[in-house]
Motif scaffolding. Structure first.
Motif, short mmCIF file in Angstrom:
data_model
loop_
_atom_site.label_atom_id
_atom_site.label_comp_id
_atom_site.label_asym_id
_atom_site.label_seq_id
_atom_site.Cartn_x
_atom_site.Cartn_y
_atom_site.Cartn_z
N GLU A 37 49.22 51.75 48.65
CA GLU A 37 49.03 51.29 47.11
C GLU A 37 50.13 49.98 47.03
O GLU A 37 49.60 49.12 46.36
CB GLU A 37 49.09 52.26 46.40
N ARG A 38 51.48 50.05 47.23
CA ARG A 38 52.15 49.11 47.13
C ARG A 38 51.77 47.82 47.72
O ARG A 38 51.73 46.80 47.04
CB ARG A 38 53.63 49.32 47.53
N VAL A 39 51.48 47.92 49.12
CA VAL A 39 50.78 46.59 49.51
C VAL A 39 49.70 46.16 48.93
O VAL A 39 49.59 44.89 48.77
CB VAL A 39 50.41 46.89 51.11
N LEU A 40 48.57 46.78 48.33
CA LEU A 40 47.47 46.28 47.58
C LEU A 40 48.11 45.90 46.36
O LEU A 40 47.51 44.73 45.77
CB LEU A 40 46.61 47.59 47.38
N VAL A 41 48.86 46.47 45.57
CA VAL A 41 49.31 46.00 44.38
C VAL A 41 50.23 44.47 44.46
O VAL A 41 49.81 43.53 43.86
CB VAL A 41 50.54 46.72 43.82
N GLU A 42 50.74 44.46 45.62
CA GLU A 42 51.55 42.98 46.05
C GLU A 42 50.34 42.10 46.20
O GLU A 42 50.59 40.93 45.67
CB GLU A 42 52.58 43.08 46.91
N TYR A 43 49.33 42.30 46.87
CA TYR A 43 48.41 41.44 47.24
C TYR A 43 47.65 41.14 46.03
O TYR A 43 47.23 39.95 45.86
CB TYR A 43 47.23 42.16 48.08
N LEU A 51 41.44 41.25 41.66
CA LEU A 51 41.79 42.25 40.86
C LEU A 51 40.49 42.48 39.91
O LEU A 51 39.91 43.26 39.39
CB LEU A 51 42.90 42.22 40.19
N THR A 52 40.14 41.08 39.23
CA THR A 52 39.20 41.03 38.32
C THR A 52 37.72 41.65 39.02
O THR A 52 36.84 42.36 38.62
CB THR A 52 39.00 39.77 37.79
N ARG A 53 37.40 40.98 40.54
CA ARG A 53 36.21 41.20 40.90
C ARG A 53 35.97 42.61 41.34
O ARG A 53 35.01 43.07 41.11
CB ARG A 53 36.37 40.52 42.38
N PHE A 54 37.07 43.31 41.55
CA PHE A 54 37.07 44.97 41.87
C PHE A 54 37.44 45.73 40.84
O PHE A 54 37.04 47.06 41.18
CB PHE A 54 37.66 45.16 43.22
N GLN A 55 37.79 45.20 39.69
CA GLN A 55 38.09 46.07 38.54
C GLN A 55 39.14 47.21 38.94
O GLN A 55 38.98 48.42 38.55
CB GLN A 55 36.95 46.35 37.75
N TRP A 57 42.24 48.03 38.37
CA TRP A 57 43.03 48.94 37.51
C TRP A 57 42.32 49.03 36.21
O TRP A 57 43.11 49.64 35.37
CB TRP A 57 44.43 48.25 37.19
N GLU A 58 41.10 48.68 36.03
CA GLU A 58 40.51 49.06 34.60
C GLU A 58 40.57 50.31 34.34
O GLU A 58 40.84 50.51 32.95
CB GLU A 58 38.91 48.32 34.99
N GLU A 59 40.36 51.34 35.15
CA GLU A 59 40.41 52.63 34.72
C GLU A 59 41.61 53.24 33.99
O GLU A 59 41.63 54.19 33.21
CB GLU A 59 39.94 53.34 35.89
N TYR A 60 42.62 52.42 34.38
CA TYR A 60 44.15 52.64 33.59
C TYR A 60 44.46 51.96 32.56
O TYR A 60 45.43 51.87 32.06
CB TYR A 60 45.16 52.38 34.82
N GLY A 61 43.45 51.08 31.93
CA GLY A 61 43.42 50.43 30.95
C GLY A 61 44.29 49.14 31.21
O GLY A 61 44.98 48.48 30.14
N SER A 400 29.49 42.14 46.17
CA SER A 400 29.50 43.72 46.04
C SER A 400 29.78 44.23 44.60
O SER A 400 30.33 43.33 43.74
CB SER A 400 30.69 44.31 46.90
N SER A 401 29.82 45.51 44.55
CA SER A 401 29.97 45.93 43.17
C SER A 401 31.40 46.14 42.87
O SER A 401 32.16 45.84 43.95
CB SER A 401 29.18 47.37 42.97
N SER A 402 31.76 46.31 41.83
CA SER A 402 33.38 46.97 41.64
C SER A 402 33.37 48.32 41.96
O SER A 402 32.64 48.95 42.33
CB SER A 402 33.62 46.54 39.87
N LEU A 403 34.98 48.63 42.08
CA LEU A 403 35.10 49.60 42.68
C LEU A 403 34.92 50.90 41.71
O LEU A 403 34.44 51.95 41.99
CB LEU A 403 36.69 49.92 42.94
N ASN A 404 34.72 50.71 40.38
CA ASN A 404 34.66 51.63 39.20
C ASN A 404 33.01 51.54 39.09
O ASN A 404 32.30 52.52 38.40
CB ASN A 404 35.30 51.57 38.22
#
Length: 607
Positions: A37-43, A51-55, A57-61, A400-404
């Motif tokens: 998860e840290r690798v993803l966050v840094e990326y 981050l916008t494309r896949f949303q 962290w949107e579920e965490y506000g 593709s769709s967003s993750l959520n």
């Protein structure tokens, strides 16, 4: 005494949490899942558009990144690759003996990705085109803004404007990168510059209020509830002003620079990696990266020619069944089919194409329960390719769709030239490039919550394109192509895949020129001249990718045959497909491990 004990426990917990946080953020996380998860966050922090494309962290506000664009400075690029190198070393420091089977697969996938990224930067960091007419930033950034930057509230409209204001910095950094490599042998050939200049000029050749960045913004803001006319007017003014005073001047600056480059271009119209120092070595690297197999360009070229010969033999059988003269050249017969008014869309209203595609998707959806146990939930919508990028865009482009799941997947259809669409090929295109070969596996991957987040968004060309090619054979096997003409369309699509591989290896392995590659496609396929140029230019700009259709498809077919032979009556086509798709996009060697694990597990199960 009891009070002291609870106090000790409390502070022990506090220090444990602090130690965990410190390790996750700055040092080596204790748990490898936290490292993923840290690798993803840094990326993501480096590429806020992702981050916008896949949303993610949107579920965490959290959506602080929605007002930012990527930093393309050379300093940031160097920082990024130092971080990747550090992450690569850290990943390999985790003991494999204590990892679960799922973690071992995830580790191997991340290891493959990081190793390629680090290797490519260290040895070949300037071996790509900074501008191109296929997916250059001058196209992708406006496209991202109008299709993926959602505006569902006032603050998101403000974020949109903040991003528009960063265009000058963003493209200034891209120009700096371009200027730094201007003396490189691998620079923009003039034919490519001509196309980029045409796109840039077309983008700013309208009044600011007619530009898609403005018109799409207005459409989205008009849907916002509880926003006063005055507030809307102020937002519209800011967008118009930004387009006029920042974005248009930025594009003019890029046009002036490319005009100067065009005049003094040393590379003129040279193409192919062979012209570079270590170019052949780089092409081998790219072939391994995208095909996931150790095979030389010469071998792939010969395989492509053999594939074309085999497919042409099948095409001839279909033509014979349709009563075409046996002595008439195959390509002549095929071009007659292509020009047959019965199969043309250019005289029909555009809605007919959309209606036919939706019908084919519905037909595939109605049959998917025979082939798959897992069913994705993401919706797929069809849309026209925006006019500003349609001139050199492919017939089909998938997002593709967003993750959520809140943002549906979209398939953009290029209807600017209806001559590229043919009714007898439509079902094959839906199968390979829209639904079964694209949307279905990607939607399942995005929704695979049991996987680490990075595995839900990572892509490997051999898997993705291999599955797309496999979907054609699968659909044919299960009777999707009901007429001989539909089967002809399927075979022609396979022929195009093979021809693209021959062109790719011809350009980069056999030193073909662009015109030679175009001539080969003209005598081998029935594609329009515009589509042929797109396919050839794609091979020039993105070496080795077109070869992934063959290697990926071959591996999936081999694994399926192995599973059938070893499992006998226990073999279940749905379980086989679910095993492949529920693990997401993976390198082919890892796919082999996954399927072998499925075979072993199934063998040990009782009927």
């Amino acid at each position: 005494m009891l009070k002291k004990y609870f106090s000790w426990v409390f502070w022990a917990l506090i220090f444990s949490v602090l130690a965990w946080i410190i390790n996750v953020i700055w040092y080596k996380p204790f748990d490898i899942n936290d490292f993923y998860e840290r690798v993803l966050v840094e990326y993501g922090l480096e590429q806020p558009e992702t981050l916008t494309r896949f949303q993610i962290w949107e579920e965490y506000g959290m959506n602080f990144y929605n007002s930012k664009l990527s930093d393309l400075s050379m300093e940031k690029s160097q920082e990024r690759y130092k971080r990747l190198e550090k992450s690569f070393e850290m990943l390999r420091s985790y003991k494999r003996s204590v990892q679960t089977p799922l973690q071992l697969i995830s580790t191997d996938i991340l290891d493959n990705f990081l190793e390629n990224e680090v290797h490519e930067h260290l040895l070949y960091k300037n071996y790509s085109y900074p501008f191109n007419h296929i997916n250059g930033a001058h196209l992708e950034l406006p496209f991202f803004m109008v299709t993926e930057h959602a505006i569902n509230k006032y603050s998101e409209a403000e974020d949109y404007i903040h991003r528009l204001n960063q265009f000058e910095t963003y493209f200034g950094q891209l120009l700096a990168q371009t200027q730094a490599r201007q003396d490189s042998a691998f620079f923009l050939p003039n034919f490519l510059i001509d196309k980029v200049l045409m796109q840039m000029s077309g983008f700013i050749n309208t009044a600011p209020t007619q530009n898609i960045l403005y018109t799409e913004f207005v459409k989205k803001v008009e849907k916002l509830p509880h926003l006063t006319p005055k507030a809307k007017k102020e937002l519209y003014y800011e967008v118009r002003f930004t387009i006029e005073q920042i974005i248009y001047p930025t594009y003019r600056q890029m046009i002036r620079y490319l005009d100067r480059v065009h005049e003094n271009n040393k590379t003129e119209n040279q193409v192919g990696l062979w012209q570079l120092d270590k170019g052949t070595e780089y092409y081998f690297f790219m072939l391994k990266k995208y095909t996931n197999v150790d095979v030389s360009p010469e071998e792939l070229h010969e395989i492509g020619l053999e594939e074309i010969e085999q497919i042409n033999a099948q095409i001839r059988e279909v033509l014979d069944s349709l009563k075409f003269p046996a002595d008439k050249p195959l390509i002549v017969c095929m071009k007659e089919v292509y020009q047959d008014p019965r199969f043309l869309y250019d005289t029909a209203p555009k809605p007919h194409l959309f209606a036919d595609i939706k019908k084919s998707i519905a037909e595939l959806e109605s049959q998917r329960h025979y082939l798959f146990g897992v069913q994705p939930h993401a919706q797929l919508q069809l849309a026209n390719t925006p006019s500003f990028r349609a001139i050199y865009a492919p017939p089909i482009y998938y997002e593709s769709s967003s993750l959520n799941g809140q943002v549906p997947a979209t398939c953009f259809l290029n209807t600017s030239n209806m001559n590229v669409w043919h009714k007898f090929e439509q079902k094959a295109q839906v199968c390979q490039d829209i639904f079964l070969g694209r949307h279905y596996p990607i939607a399942i991957q995005r929704e695979a919550n049991r996987l680490p987040t990075f595995r839900r968004i990572i892509d490997f060309e051999a898997f993705n394109r291999g599955w797309a090619s496999y979907s054609l054979s699968l659909a044919d096997e299960y009777g999707f192509f009901k007429t001989q003409y539909e089967k002809l369309g399927m075979l022609h699509l396979r022929l195009i895949n093979a021809a693209n591989m021959v062109v790719d290896t011809g350009i980069h392995g056999k030193r073909w020129g662009r015109e030679e590659a175009i001539a080969y496609m003209e005598k081998t396929t029935c594609l329009t001249n515009a589509t042929i140029q797109y396919n050839v230019d794609y091979a020039i700009v993105f070496p080795a990718r077109s070869c992934a259709y063959y290697t990926g498809n071959q591996r999936i077919m081999e694994l399926r045959q192995d599973a059938k032979e070893q499992l006998g009556k226990k073999f279940d086509i749905k379980e086989f497909h679910d095993t492949i798709l529920e693990n997401g996009s993976v390198p082919l060697d890892i796919l082999t491990q996954v399927v072998n694990g499925y075979i072993k597990k199934t063998q040990n199960e009782k009927f």
